[in-house]
Motif scaffolding. Structure first.
Motif, PDB file in Angstrom:
ATOM      1  N   UNK A 100      10.274  13.180 -13.494  1.00  0.00           N
ATOM      2  CA  UNK A 100      11.222  14.284 -13.628  1.00  0.00           C
ATOM      3  C   UNK A 100      11.535  14.634 -15.078  1.00  0.00           C
ATOM      4  N   UNK A 101      10.961  13.889 -16.012  1.00  0.00           N
ATOM      5  CA  UNK A 101      11.306  14.070 -17.424  1.00  0.00           C
ATOM      6  C   UNK A 101      10.940  15.447 -17.961  1.00  0.00           C
TER       7      UNK A 101
ATOM      8  N   UNK B 163      20.617  12.346  -8.967  1.00  0.00           N
ATOM      9  CA  UNK B 163      21.142  10.983  -8.971  1.00  0.00           C
ATOM     10  C   UNK B 163      20.110  10.069  -8.317  1.00  0.00           C
ATOM     11  N   UNK B 164      19.601   9.108  -9.065  1.00  0.00           N
ATOM     12  CA  UNK B 164      18.656   8.143  -8.513  1.00  0.00           C
ATOM     13  C   UNK B 164      19.450   6.991  -7.908  1.00  0.00           C
TER      14      UNK B 164
ATOM     15  N   UNK C  48       0.790  -1.224   0.000  1.00  0.00           N
ATOM     16  CA  UNK C  48       0.000   0.000   0.000  1.00  0.00           C
ATOM     17  C   UNK C  48       0.817   1.267   0.000  1.00  0.00           C
ATOM     18  N   UNK C  49       2.085   1.202  -0.475  1.00  0.00           N
ATOM     19  CA  UNK C  49       2.963   2.374  -0.505  1.00  0.00           C
ATOM     20  C   UNK C  49       2.985   2.937  -1.916  1.00  0.00           C
ATOM     21  N   UNK C  50       2.417   4.123  -2.071  1.00  0.00           N
ATOM     22  CA  UNK C  50       2.353   4.773  -3.370  1.00  0.00           C
ATOM     23  C   UNK C  50       3.135   6.069  -3.386  1.00  0.00           C
ATOM     24  N   UNK C  51       3.084   6.818  -4.487  1.00  0.00           N
ATOM     25  CA  UNK C  51       3.823   8.071  -4.622  1.00  0.00           C
ATOM     26  C   UNK C  51       3.526   9.085  -3.514  1.00  0.00           C
ATOM     27  N   UNK C  52       2.281   9.144  -3.065  1.00  0.00           N
ATOM     28  CA  UNK C  52       1.922  10.109  -2.029  1.00  0.00           C
ATOM     29  C   UNK C  52       2.624   9.825  -0.708  1.00  0.00           C
ATOM     30  N   UNK C  53       3.027   8.576  -0.506  1.00  0.00           N
ATOM     31  CA  UNK C  53       3.680   8.195   0.748  1.00  0.00           C
ATOM     32  C   UNK C  53       5.175   8.484   0.738  1.00  0.00           C
TER      33      UNK C  53
ATOM     34  N   UNK D 227      10.731   2.157  -8.442  1.00  0.00           N
ATOM     35  CA  UNK D 227      10.698   3.524  -7.928  1.00  0.00           C
ATOM     36  C   UNK D 227      11.530   4.449  -8.792  1.00  0.00           C
ATOM     37  N   UNK D 228      12.716   3.997  -9.204  1.00  0.00           N
ATOM     38  CA  UNK D 228      13.590   4.809 -10.051  1.00  0.00           C
ATOM     39  C   UNK D 228      12.930   5.121 -11.393  1.00  0.00           C
ATOM     40  N   UNK D 229      12.285   4.124 -11.984  1.00  0.00           N
ATOM     41  CA  UNK D 229      11.625   4.341 -13.270  1.00  0.00           C
ATOM     42  C   UNK D 229      10.463   5.323 -13.136  1.00  0.00           C
ATOM     43  N   UNK D 230       9.727   5.225 -12.057  1.00  0.00           N
ATOM     44  CA  UNK D 230       8.618   6.159 -11.823  1.00  0.00           C
ATOM     45  C   UNK D 230       9.167   7.578 -11.680  1.00  0.00           C
TER      46      UNK D 230
END
Length: 206
Positions: free
Chosen positions: A160-161, A140-141, A116-121, A152-155
């Motif tokens: 950031x693109x 730097x990711x 249940x861990x998404x971007x908002x978290x 997470x890095x791909x997201x």
């Protein structure tokens, strides 16, 4: 034989620590009760104080009892480079290696739909706002080379693109499934010095 209820409760409480099983917890509890009660009382005091006073840095989000951590208040850091890591332990590992002198952003986790861990978290909105308001040229990711870390890095790469940034990742050499906090300084140094740019999102999708 069973210990009294309070001793059993102490043993069970110690098992919350990572890597501590029933036998290890029992040894710890008996060591404190039999041989070093002063250390046990000190541990209890510091633990209670830490739980109530330690929060997160208002800038990078690492753990600290101050508004800003010592890294963020340092005037000797490179403001043009921001390294994104998953945990305060990863940030500490990079600091101890001495291979990086820029700023940080700590996600405090990684994307994990099953948990249940998404971007908002993970403070992604806060990160984007930070990058828009500060003179950062390279991100730097440095997420861990696990399935969740790579996801997470791909997201983040896609997120950031749209910003005028150079986005890089650590070079090969970090074992698949490994975590930054357990790597030696030499491995981290080589990974940082050989960091590479990502293919653009357009290239990846096209």
């Amino acid at each position: 034989m069973q210990f009294s209820p309070l001793i059993e409760e102490l043993i069970q409480a110690l098992r919350c620590l990572p890597g501590v099983g029933p036998k290890s917890a029992q040894r710890m509890a008996l060591q404190l009760l039999e041989r070093d009660r002063a250390a046990g009382k000190h541990l209890a005091e510091v633990l209670q104080l830490s739980m109530s006073e330690v929060g997160h840095c208002a800038s990078c989000r690492t753990l600290t009892e101050e508004k800003l951590c010592r890294v963020c208040t340092s005037g000797r850091r490179n403001d043009q480079v921001l390294c994104i890591v998953e945990t305060p332990a990863d940030m500490l590992a990079l600091e101890q290696s001495g291979v990086y002198d820029g700023r940080y952003f700590v996600l405090l986790g990684h994307l994990s739909p099953l948990e249940g861990i998404g971007p908002d978290d993970l403070g992604f909105d806060e990160l984007v706002e930070k990058l828009r308001s500060q003179p950062v040229e390279e991100v730097i990711l440095a997420t861990n080379p696990t399935l969740e870390g790579e996801t997470t890095a791909q997201y983040l790469l896609e997120l950031l693109s749209s910003l005028p940034l150079k986005v890089t990742h650590l070079a090969q050499g970090i074992p698949l499934g490994g975590e930054l906090e357990y790597l030696d300084g030499g491995t981290l140094s080589r990974a940082f010095s050989g960091r590479q740019g990502f293919a653009s999102v357009k290239e990846t999708n096209g």
